[in-house]
Design a protein around this motif. Sequence first.
Motif, mmCIF file in Angstrom:
data_model
loop_
_atom_site.group_PDB
_atom_site.id
_atom_site.type_symbol
_atom_site.label_atom_id
_atom_site.label_comp_id
_atom_site.label_asym_id
_atom_site.label_seq_id
_atom_site.Cartn_x
_atom_site.Cartn_y
_atom_site.Cartn_z
ATOM 1 N N ALA A 187 73.773 107.608 67.007
ATOM 2 C CA ALA A 187 74.970 108.193 66.410
ATOM 3 C C ALA A 187 75.102 109.661 66.793
ATOM 4 C CB ALA A 187 74.910 108.038 64.895
ATOM 5 N N ASP A 240 76.436 110.013 70.307
ATOM 6 C CA ASP A 240 77.869 109.705 70.283
ATOM 7 C C ASP A 240 78.677 110.839 69.672
ATOM 8 O OD1 ASP A 240 77.141 107.338 71.330
ATOM 9 O OD2 ASP A 240 77.542 106.137 69.534
ATOM 10 N N LEU A 241 78.124 111.399 68.585
ATOM 11 C CA LEU A 241 78.812 112.486 67.890
ATOM 12 C C LEU A 241 79.008 113.681 68.825
ATOM 13 C CD1 LEU A 241 79.822 113.760 65.163
ATOM 14 C CD2 LEU A 241 77.485 114.524 64.812
ATOM 15 N N GLU A 299 81.509 112.950 71.613
ATOM 16 C CA GLU A 299 82.881 112.943 71.108
ATOM 17 C C GLU A 299 83.413 114.375 70.966
ATOM 18 O OE1 GLU A 299 83.921 109.594 70.552
ATOM 19 O OE2 GLU A 299 85.777 110.710 70.810
ATOM 20 N N ILE A 300 82.601 115.232 70.374
ATOM 21 C CA ILE A 300 83.017 116.629 70.174
ATOM 22 C C ILE A 300 83.206 117.325 71.516
ATOM 23 C CG2 ILE A 300 82.304 118.878 69.273
ATOM 24 C CD1 ILE A 300 80.818 117.368 67.030
ATOM 25 N N LEU A 360 77.260 121.050 62.804
ATOM 26 C CA LEU A 360 77.633 119.649 62.565
ATOM 27 C C LEU A 360 76.473 118.704 62.861
ATOM 28 C CD1 LEU A 360 81.312 119.114 63.615
ATOM 29 C CD2 LEU A 360 80.301 119.190 61.358
ATOM 30 N N ALA A 383 74.889 116.158 60.124
ATOM 31 C CA ALA A 383 74.716 114.721 60.353
ATOM 32 C C ALA A 383 73.228 114.366 60.375
ATOM 33 C CB ALA A 383 75.388 114.315 61.663
ATOM 34 N N LYS A 420 71.517 113.475 57.041
ATOM 35 C CA LYS A 420 71.700 112.105 56.563
ATOM 36 C C LYS A 420 70.558 111.207 57.037
ATOM 37 C CE LYS A 420 75.233 108.685 55.921
ATOM 38 N NZ LYS A 420 76.521 108.130 56.281
#
Lengths: 79, 193
Positions: A3, A6-7, A10-11, A61, A65, A68
């Motif tokens: 994740a 991917d995060l 994407e950014i 960010l 993330a 979590k």
Amino acid sequence: MSAMKDLLEEIARALVDNPEDVQVTEVEGEQTTVLELRVRNEDLGKVIGRQGRTARAIRTLLAAAGMKVHKRFVLEILE
Amino acid sequence: MTAGRFSGRTLDEALSAACSGLCARIGEIHYEVDREGQGEVIVQASLDPAAILGLFLSETFRAGQLELSSRLEEDGEALVVRIEGPDTTLLTARGGEALDGLQYLCNRVLDGRMREHLPVHVEVGDFKEQRARRLFRKAEEAADTVARTGRPQTLPAARRHIHLALAEDDRVETESEGRGFIKRVIVRPRRRR
């Protein structure tokens, strides 16, 4: 597939002019995972930003993330 | 280019011409059919800042497996993004640094796409409002201490807010200190002029 990778992809894709050349490699350590971000040379400024502010914003960010999944992520921007 | 007229034999063709002309995806543009008939469709299309941000945020949240959603409102000359969901605490932790980071990124993403700067404000509930209020109180407390003791006080970061909070307080003056990442504000008794 991670994740975090991917995060970051994407950014970075949303920031650069050449999204097709965004590449993220994940180097996993025991407690810390290094995310290596590669973009086209002319897009480096877009992911680093003035006085590194964009890179710093991305790091906040990733840290959020990461909370979590209880893991630390380090962003490295490679030329 | 952020707007233009595009044509094709069908609506789909006209829209894909608009997407490539505007360097956008279909979810990022606003369009109206201008003319239709005789085997030709002409659309008037433009980049839609709210749609660009909405798509950026939903894809970012999904990629990061974050349980967050965004609601966008136009507020005069700015876009206001309201974030909701079980993971908002990740954004407001550590003084809201990730919330500030997300706001900064939203602004950069739009700046990269639009010709004119449209400021974006990102908020979780009234977190930023509360934070500003706390900061304001802290600044006032520091000013009281300075006025009482005559000794300067140093406050960490959030310099602009502290300067603004104490701009009208004629007992004290404020000054920034430090360079780079570590910055502070000194509150000291105002010198007599």
